[in-house]
Design a protein around this motif. Sequence first.
Motif, PDB file in Angstrom:
ATOM      1  N   PRO A   1       0.873  -1.274   0.173  1.00  0.00           N
ATOM      2  CA  PRO A   1       0.132  -0.114   0.140  1.00  0.00           C
ATOM      3  C   PRO A   1       0.820   1.234   0.052  1.00  0.00           C
ATOM      4  N   SER A   2       0.359   2.361  -0.382  1.00  0.00           N
ATOM      5  CA  SER A   2       0.650   3.659  -0.140  1.00  0.00           C
ATOM      6  C   SER A   2       1.210   4.091   1.234  1.00  0.00           C
ATOM      7  N   GLU A   3       2.504   4.862   1.487  1.00  0.00           N
ATOM      8  CA  GLU A   3       2.926   5.019   2.833  1.00  0.00           C
ATOM      9  C   GLU A   3       2.359   6.584   3.015  1.00  0.00           C
ATOM     10  N   LEU A   4       1.642   7.148   2.388  1.00  0.00           N
ATOM     11  CA  LEU A   4       0.881   8.578   2.625  1.00  0.00           C
ATOM     12  C   LEU A   4      -0.579   8.240   3.402  1.00  0.00           C
TER      13      LEU A   4
ATOM     14  N   PRO B   1      -4.010   9.994   4.616  1.00  0.00           N
ATOM     15  CA  PRO B   1      -4.979  11.235   4.667  1.00  0.00           C
ATOM     16  C   PRO B   1      -5.131  11.442   6.313  1.00  0.00           C
TER      17      PRO B   1
ATOM     18  N   PHE C   1       5.252  12.690  10.743  1.00  0.00           N
ATOM     19  CA  PHE C   1       5.621  13.430   9.892  1.00  0.00           C
ATOM     20  C   PHE C   1       4.615  13.956   8.929  1.00  0.00           C
ATOM     21  N   GLY C   2       4.129  15.165   9.089  1.00  0.00           N
ATOM     22  CA  GLY C   2       2.929  15.930   8.070  1.00  0.00           C
ATOM     23  C   GLY C   2       3.502  16.654   6.886  1.00  0.00           C
ATOM     24  N   THR C   3       2.803  16.345   6.107  1.00  0.00           N
ATOM     25  CA  THR C   3       2.792  17.219   4.849  1.00  0.00           C
ATOM     26  C   THR C   3       1.401  17.481   4.286  1.00  0.00           C
TER      27      THR C   3
ATOM     28  N   LEU D   1      -1.161  17.564   1.031  1.00  0.00           N
ATOM     29  CA  LEU D   1      -1.732  17.238  -0.453  1.00  0.00           C
ATOM     30  C   LEU D   1      -2.145  18.268  -1.326  1.00  0.00           C
TER      31      LEU D   1
ATOM     32  N   LEU E   1       3.163  10.741   6.829  1.00  0.00           N
ATOM     33  CA  LEU E   1       3.873   9.587   6.277  1.00  0.00           C
ATOM     34  C   LEU E   1       3.487   8.390   7.539  1.00  0.00           C
TER      35      LEU E   1
ATOM     36  N   ALA F   1      -2.446   0.594   6.926  1.00  0.00           N
ATOM     37  CA  ALA F   1      -2.917   0.246   5.565  1.00  0.00           C
ATOM     38  C   ALA F   1      -3.329  -1.212   5.399  1.00  0.00           C
TER      39      ALA F   1
END
Lengths: 500, 500
Positions: free
Chosen positions: B63-66, B68, B146-148, B150, B160, B167
């Motif tokens: 799965p994706s590691e980002l 929401p 760790f936030g970011t 989109l 992250l 997941a």
Amino acid sequence: MKLDELFALLRRRGVLWPSAEIYGGAQGLYDYGPLGAALKRRLEDAWVAWFVGLSHDYHRIEPSELLPEAVVRASGHLENFTDPEVTCESCHSAFRAETVLEKARPEGVDGLSPAQIGALLGSLGVRCPNCGSTALSVPRPFNLMFGTELGVTGKERAYLQPETAQASYLSFARMWDVGRRALPLGIAVIGKAYRNEIAPRQILFRMRSFTQAELQIFFHPQRFPVPFDRVAAETVPVVRADRRGPEGSPPETVTAAALVGSGLPEFYVYHLVHMLRFLRDVLRYPAERIRFFEKSDAERAFYNKIQFDAEVRLESLGGFREVGAVHYRGDYDLTRHGQGSGRDLSVTPTGEASVLPHVLELTFGVDRNLWALADVHLARDGERTVWHLPPYLAPVPVGVFPLIPKAQATYALELADALAADGVAAQYDDAGTIGKRYARMDEAGVPFCVTVDGGTVGEGAERDTVTLRERDSRAQERLPRSALTGRMTPALRPPRPSRA
Amino acid sequence: MKLDELFALLRRRGVLWPSAEIYGGAQGLYDYGPLGAALKRRLEDAWVAWFVGLSHDYHRIEPSELLPEAVVRASGHLENFTDPEVTCESCHSAFRAETVLEKARPEGVDGLSPAQIGALLGSLGVRCPNCGSTALSVPRPFNLMFGTELGVTGKERAYLQPETAQASYLSFARMWDVGRRALPLGIAVIGKAYRNEIAPRQILFRMRSFTQAELQIFFHPQRFPVPFDRVAAETVPVVRADRRGPEGSPPETVTAAALVGSGLPEFYVYHLVHMLRFLRDVLRYPAERIRFFEKSDAERAFYNKIQFDAEVRLESLGGFREVGAVHYRGDYDLTRHGQGSGRDLSVTPTGEASVLPHVLELTFGVDRNLWALADVHLARDGERTVWHLPPYLAPVPVGVFPLIPKAQATYALELADALAADGVAAQYDDAGTIGKRYARMDEAGVPFCVTVDGGTVGEGAERDTVTLRERDSRAQERLPRSALTGRMTPALRPPRPSRA
């Protein structure tokens, strides 16, 4: 198949689906299910066998994907890794300039300045895709990197790597020390890259998190010896930057020798041919669906001296799409990181003068090629859907069935385990008729199926023999179970380039 | 070896090094070089063979590691994934409370409230590790994710993933639909997890980006059938939460049956034994260096009903360190994501009532175990350093040498290629004496070396025969090259659990 139809099939079969699907999905992020994850791993293994296999001095490393700010400042990404973004002054939606312009200007906006794009928006009368207003802003650069903070102070910025290449450049000095201290030296990375796409779309073709497989070859700028004779006669389908026909024209088919004759270096064409062979002979894309599209001076990044994109024609995406590229990057990367880090990255091969190596980059999109493997090899044949994957890429190499589950399940399960222990991952299936099971396996791309029946478990002449059936030919043969691994294994090894 | 000595050796050999090394390194981030990347891949493959091999209904996904924000809100990470952080009011440095207290209170601060930790700082007279002041703040929670952002709006937060488990929970509904719709269903993920550690240290033991291998088994809360008889007599070294001796006491050695007798469920102990077998029989950690450390009610996360950490005693880290764990998480995860997503995640197995599955989590730290494989298996024997890795984990399975490079290099190179094509990755080496080459291969953990000599390339009886030398026994034998693959392959396949 069309995009939506193919995606629906892949989703239903558990190849891939949108991330966080139960939350409505996360734009531009996808999860690979069991078949997708296994296919991806095999595709990566095939890439390593082929490209890292090009030389005993090429090695795969696995670097971190978080880059400190100093690294992306030196590489130029902090300043330049941007997409022109247009906002609608009426409804405040944001779009990629390329997306807003795509109908009016299908050739894209590469090489145009923000002012030029702004002028185009006006002269072509482009409207906001959301509200229809013509009040679109002049494009402003939007940095595509995902940033975050390291540590508690909030002062240490870091970025998710926008490409795997940077980590190879950062590791060059250490790899030089660790290795034979000879050029060419190859550093391969398969890893995640992250781009905060303004408008992710086309499933695996514009994702926010995706996997790249890249080989950076560091070589002496005065010589990169390759056995060019061996590829000289190979024909390569190319679209040259200075001789493009109208959209849809077929590529020129020229020999590798002729490409060198036109001024391209031998080392470059040699690797272009190996990229072609990988796509055509390993991934088995039909030759007529492949072309190498040369980028013009205006289109390519300024540090790329030569760039041909490898493109494959995909039915689901309505045309040729980039799946890889060969970039001659010169000494840009080591120069920039030398300046950024304050460390001289030139090297001194034994008995020679110090030199700053040049870089040839072979880049390959793992997700895009996974999609292409579905687009190209999934075929409808009446009621039957068959995924004609090369056997060494198939997520599951063999299905194992008991003809009558009650009578032969134990034997078949034990056989599946024995094959797995022999290195041939086997999937057991006892649901429904044999025909249904073959159909399921065909759709999943399984190249071999083995059926255990009354003869197998009986006391007669057929004891311990099984039926092997091939996906593509549908041919069946009866053979001793002890012969199975030897019969299947040769087809399950990915091809390697000849380097003797 | 001590920590620094071991790290220096691994760095020199190109196993791993600090990320962005030429920029001075990035705290808590490491790159794996050629040997490290290959060892890591083999360790992951061995984990898959063993744990995904436990059942035909267990599958690996990617799965994706980002994630929401809604996902980490539902999982509790947004609120609770914190470390108590202490700041010095004199010099403004920030520290993990556990780090500041580690000498005064080696048992850690798990289960203590910020106020209790604050009181401890005062009563123990703890000083700032940086300036020596006692003016330390009461701890405040510091979120380790760790936030970011989109997209272009800055309003869509994403994180992250702090662990790969989430997941799997997000994919459960899709995996149910794709699969046999039967419990237990296992979902395995090998992927990156990210934690913004306040004080990363001990190389691979507290990293900011690391690889987890986790298997989530979803099962019917009323029954999780396992063949317990097969493990009942196995002895397990345990430290029970209610019977801990003083630091350094040996673990109790009790049978699996006795653990069930003490109240643990059979399914839990069955998987604890399989974790033990993986560490002892697959990774070959000596039995006396392994223990399972039970976490008390106060120490474990509130949603974990049972938790034993798998610990290995490491010389480089001065004691037992966690390398994996078995968590019985109940229905916490599916309940929370059901609420968060608004989707009922209960399932209806054929012919049964609807049920919300419980989760058993087998978690395994890939980097920590890679370090442990170095700590445990790298041995100094006089001048000789040998990495006694199990052959199926060795980064390079075989070294190929020409005795006299000028005379036999071509043959040896061709042999190395042929072995690689047979699936046995071979490293060619012609530098220095044979003794030096053996020493290099021993240090890199290469289990087999093959030497090509005058006999091999000559016309006599020894034509096409080679010398095979084993790393651990140093035994040498002469055999036909055609017999090489068959001779080495059995040792190069990772063990699988019996499930027949």
